[in-house]
Design a protein around this motif. Structure first.
Motif, short mmCIF file in Angstrom:
data_model
loop_
_atom_site.label_atom_id
_atom_site.label_comp_id
_atom_site.label_asym_id
_atom_site.label_seq_id
_atom_site.Cartn_x
_atom_site.Cartn_y
_atom_site.Cartn_z
N ASP A 1 0.84 -1.19 0.00
CA ASP A 1 0.00 0.00 0.00
C ASP A 1 0.88 1.25 0.00
O ASP A 1 1.67 1.45 0.93
N PRO A 2 0.77 2.12 -1.02
CA PRO A 2 1.61 3.32 -1.07
C PRO A 2 1.48 4.20 0.17
O PRO A 2 2.45 4.80 0.61
N ALA A 3 0.29 4.28 0.74
CA ALA A 3 0.11 5.11 1.92
C ALA A 3 0.95 4.59 3.09
O ALA A 3 1.52 5.37 3.86
N GLU A 4 1.03 3.26 3.22
CA GLU A 4 1.85 2.67 4.28
C GLU A 4 3.33 3.00 4.06
O GLU A 4 4.07 3.29 5.00
N ALA A 5 3.75 2.95 2.79
CA ALA A 5 5.15 3.26 2.49
C ALA A 5 5.48 4.70 2.84
O ALA A 5 6.55 5.00 3.37
N HIS A 6 4.57 5.61 2.58
CA HIS A 6 4.80 7.01 2.89
C HIS A 6 4.81 7.25 4.40
O HIS A 6 5.56 8.08 4.90
N THR A 7 3.97 6.53 5.12
CA THR A 7 4.00 6.61 6.58
C THR A 7 5.33 6.12 7.11
O THR A 7 5.92 6.72 8.02
N SER A 8 5.84 5.03 6.54
CA SER A 8 7.14 4.51 6.96
C SER A 8 8.24 5.52 6.68
O SER A 8 9.15 5.70 7.51
N LEU A 9 8.17 6.18 5.53
CA LEU A 9 9.17 7.20 5.20
C LEU A 9 9.15 8.31 6.24
O LEU A 9 10.21 8.77 6.69
N ASP A 10 7.98 8.76 6.63
CA ASP A 10 7.88 9.81 7.64
C ASP A 10 8.52 9.37 8.95
O ASP A 10 9.20 10.15 9.62
N LEU A 11 8.29 8.13 9.34
CA LEU A 11 8.86 7.63 10.59
C LEU A 11 10.38 7.57 10.52
O LEU A 11 11.08 7.87 11.50
N ILE A 12 10.91 7.19 9.36
CA ILE A 12 12.36 7.14 9.19
C ILE A 12 12.94 8.56 9.24
O ILE A 12 13.96 8.80 9.91
N LEU A 13 12.31 9.50 8.56
CA LEU A 13 12.78 10.88 8.59
C LEU A 13 12.70 11.46 10.00
O LEU A 13 13.63 12.13 10.46
N ASP A 14 11.61 11.18 10.71
CA ASP A 14 11.48 11.66 12.08
C ASP A 14 12.61 11.11 12.95
O ASP A 14 13.16 11.82 13.81
N PHE A 15 12.96 9.85 12.74
CA PHE A 15 14.03 9.23 13.50
C PHE A 15 15.34 9.98 13.31
O PHE A 15 16.04 10.31 14.27
N TYR A 16 15.68 10.27 12.06
CA TYR A 16 16.95 10.96 11.80
C TYR A 16 16.90 12.43 12.20
O TYR A 16 17.92 13.01 12.58
N PHE A 17 15.73 13.06 12.13
CA PHE A 17 15.62 14.43 12.61
C PHE A 17 15.80 14.50 14.12
O PHE A 17 16.38 15.45 14.66
N GLU A 18 15.31 13.48 14.81
CA GLU A 18 15.44 13.44 16.27
C GLU A 18 16.83 12.99 16.71
O GLU A 18 17.27 13.33 17.81
N HIS A 19 17.50 12.23 15.86
CA HIS A 19 18.83 11.71 16.19
C HIS A 19 19.82 11.98 15.05
O HIS A 19 20.36 11.05 14.46
N PRO A 20 20.07 13.24 14.74
CA PRO A 20 20.97 13.54 13.61
C PRO A 20 22.38 13.04 13.84
O PRO A 20 23.13 12.84 12.88
N GLU A 21 22.74 12.82 15.11
CA GLU A 21 24.10 12.35 15.40
C GLU A 21 24.37 11.00 14.75
O GLU A 21 25.52 10.70 14.39
N PHE A 22 23.34 10.18 14.56
CA PHE A 22 23.56 8.88 13.93
C PHE A 22 23.94 9.04 12.46
O PHE A 22 24.87 8.39 11.96
#
Length: 204
Positions: A81-102
């Motif tokens: 489902d494309p909507a699920e893929a876009h939700t996953s992308l948001d979660l990945i981006l949020d992760f790196y925005f919250e932890h840019p040190e990684f």
């Protein structure tokens, strides 16, 4: 065996301090004295926490553990489902925005940092790449070959790490830094457009 009061807290403080320094300066340019002074500790405390090399491995392990937890969560709900893929992308981006040190930690590594510690990619990154590739292969790139999956994964990887390092270059020569909310909104929107293009190519 009992531990000295505050030992766990001190170890966590040293790990967080070392991780930030490794991300900003690189392993090679970070000294034991820097870690100790920034954390408000002494050299003996750094040695007790594993020393500079031990803290570097612990930093990579922290990255691997947190990223693995995120990818496992995404894999549990993955679908074409494309909507699920876009939700996953948001979660990945949020992760790196919250932890840019990684992201910055690995950017330093790609610039030949800490090359005397040779097993870092195999131990801490390769297992995560395999999970990420599987996620892509069952979502927006279902049915595509391994080379397509590898290229798509690398494209997203390069974009995220480049954004964290350089932000968004502007026509006047300045850059919107990656911690600027405007830059994050623009980057997020463009990454979703990129995903749409990949999905459209796959359906064509």
């Amino acid at each position: 065996m009992s531990s000295e009061p505050g030992t766990a807290e001190n170890g966590e403080q040293l790990l967080q301090t070392a991780l930030r320094l490794f991300a900003l300066l690189g392993y090679d340019n970070t000294t034991v004295d820097m870690i100790a002074e920034t954390a408000g500790r002494d050299r003996e405390a750094v040695a007790a926490a594993g020393g500079k090399a031990g803290l570097y491995r612990a930093s990579m392990q922290r990255y691997a553990d947190m990223t693995h937890a995120l990818l496992d969560s995404l894999a549990a709900h993955s679908s074409p489902d494309p909507a699920e893929a876009h939700t996953s992308l948001d979660l990945i981006l949020d992760f790196y925005f919250e932890h840019p040190e990684f992201g910055l930690l690995w950017t330093q590594r790609w610039l030949s940092d800490a090359r005397d510690i040779s097993d870092i990619e195999q131990s801490y990154r390769s297992p995560l790449q395999k999970i990420g590739h599987r996620l892509l292969s069952v979502t927006i790139l279902k049915g595509r070959g391994e080379e397509d999956v590898e290229m798509a994964a690398s494209l997203f990887d390069w974009a995220i790490h480049g954004f964290l390092t350089e932000g968004i270059g502007q026509a006047d020569g300045d850059a919107l830094k990656s911690d600027d909310p405007r830059a994050r909104r623009r980057f997020r929107a463009y990454m979703h457009r990129l995903m749409d293009l990949l999905e459209h190519e796959h359906r064509s």
